[in-house]
Design a protein around this motif. Structure first.
Motif, PDB file in Angstrom:
ATOM      1  N   ARG A  37       0.843  -1.193   0.000  1.00  0.00           N
ATOM      2  CA  ARG A  37       0.000   0.000   0.000  1.00  0.00           C
ATOM      3  C   ARG A  37       0.879   1.244   0.000  1.00  0.00           C
ATOM      4  O   ARG A  37       2.042   1.196   0.376  1.00  0.00           O
ATOM      5  N   THR A  38       0.277   2.346  -0.386  1.00  0.00           N
ATOM      6  CA  THR A  38       1.047   3.588  -0.428  1.00  0.00           C
ATOM      7  C   THR A  38       0.747   4.434   0.804  1.00  0.00           C
ATOM      8  O   THR A  38      -0.254   4.237   1.485  1.00  0.00           O
ATOM      9  N   TYR A  39       1.600   5.349   1.050  1.00  0.00           N
ATOM     10  CA  TYR A  39       1.407   6.244   2.193  1.00  0.00           C
ATOM     11  C   TYR A  39       0.119   7.027   2.016  1.00  0.00           C
ATOM     12  O   TYR A  39      -0.581   7.330   2.965  1.00  0.00           O
ATOM     13  N   LYS A  40      -0.142   7.353   0.793  1.00  0.00           N
ATOM     14  CA  LYS A  40      -1.374   8.076   0.494  1.00  0.00           C
ATOM     15  C   LYS A  40      -2.578   7.247   0.926  1.00  0.00           C
ATOM     16  O   LYS A  40      -3.529   7.752   1.522  1.00  0.00           O
ATOM     17  N   TRP A  41      -2.522   5.979   0.603  1.00  0.00           N
ATOM     18  CA  TRP A  41      -3.613   5.066   0.926  1.00  0.00           C
ATOM     19  C   TRP A  41      -3.880   5.090   2.430  1.00  0.00           C
ATOM     20  O   TRP A  41      -5.003   5.244   2.886  1.00  0.00           O
ATOM     21  N   GLU A  44      -5.310   8.452   3.558  1.00  0.00           N
ATOM     22  CA  GLU A  44      -6.730   8.585   3.264  1.00  0.00           C
ATOM     23  C   GLU A  44      -7.556   7.716   4.201  1.00  0.00           C
ATOM     24  O   GLU A  44      -8.630   8.092   4.636  1.00  0.00           O
ATOM     25  N   ALA A  52       0.329  12.165   4.325  1.00  0.00           N
ATOM     26  CA  ALA A  52       1.157  11.017   3.972  1.00  0.00           C
ATOM     27  C   ALA A  52       2.526  11.146   4.612  1.00  0.00           C
ATOM     28  O   ALA A  52       3.126  10.163   5.046  1.00  0.00           O
ATOM     29  N   LYS A  75       5.968   4.199  -1.641  1.00  0.00           N
ATOM     30  CA  LYS A  75       5.547   5.488  -2.183  1.00  0.00           C
ATOM     31  C   LYS A  75       4.502   5.290  -3.270  1.00  0.00           C
ATOM     32  O   LYS A  75       4.377   4.218  -3.830  1.00  0.00           O
ATOM     33  N   SER A  76       3.790   6.353  -3.557  1.00  0.00           N
ATOM     34  CA  SER A  76       2.750   6.278  -4.586  1.00  0.00           C
ATOM     35  C   SER A  76       3.356   6.073  -5.967  1.00  0.00           C
ATOM     36  O   SER A  76       2.746   5.509  -6.862  1.00  0.00           O
ATOM     37  N   SER A  77       4.557   6.530  -6.124  1.00  0.00           N
ATOM     38  CA  SER A  77       5.224   6.419  -7.414  1.00  0.00           C
ATOM     39  C   SER A  77       5.648   4.994  -7.700  1.00  0.00           C
ATOM     40  O   SER A  77       6.055   4.683  -8.808  1.00  0.00           O
TER      41      SER A  77
END
Length: 105
Positions: A37-41, A44, A52, A75-77
């Motif tokens: 999972r991403t930090y953004k996830w 949110e 994040a 990361k999201s990237s």
DNA sequence: GCGGGCCTTCATT
DNA sequence: AATGAAGGCCCGC
């Protein structure tokens, strides 16, 4: 020298977790094996889409780096980003977990 | 790839 | 209580 923080004998640090930390840790612990999972996830998920960075901060100084699957958080990237226990191991762990997942499938 | 901004925690003033 | 500093980032250009 605020950089050199000597760990006092006791009572200097926060013994309990903040709500933010708890939410972050809980979300991270819900990540399935082999999944990333991403930090953004996480951000949110805890209701702070723009935190994040703060999420990373929690994982960075998280109480149990080896228990919390911080290596599943990237990361999201798509990059590994960083890791408290070493980025090199993080990548390996992710790959290893994917392998395990494939084996259990 | 670079620069700016978001959010939280900790230490010091 | 307020300010400064840092952190495993994200978004836009």
């Amino acid at each position: 020298m605020q950089f050199v923080r000597l760990e006092k004998d006791k009572g200097s640090k926060q013994l309990g977790f903040t709500e933010f930390e708890k939410k972050v840790l809980r979300c991270v612990l819900t990540i399935p094996l082999g999944e990333t999972r991403t930090y953004k996830w996480v951000a949110e998920k805890i209701g702070r889409p723009k935190s994040a960075r703060a999420v990373g901060n929690v994982l960075n100084k998280n109480p149990f780096p080896l228990i919390i699957p911080c290596h599943r958080v990237i990361k999201s990237s798509g990059s590994i980003g960083g890791f408290s226990c070493g980025k090199a191991n993080k990548k390996k762990l992710i790959n290893l977990e994917k392998k395990i997942k494939n084996m259990l499938k």
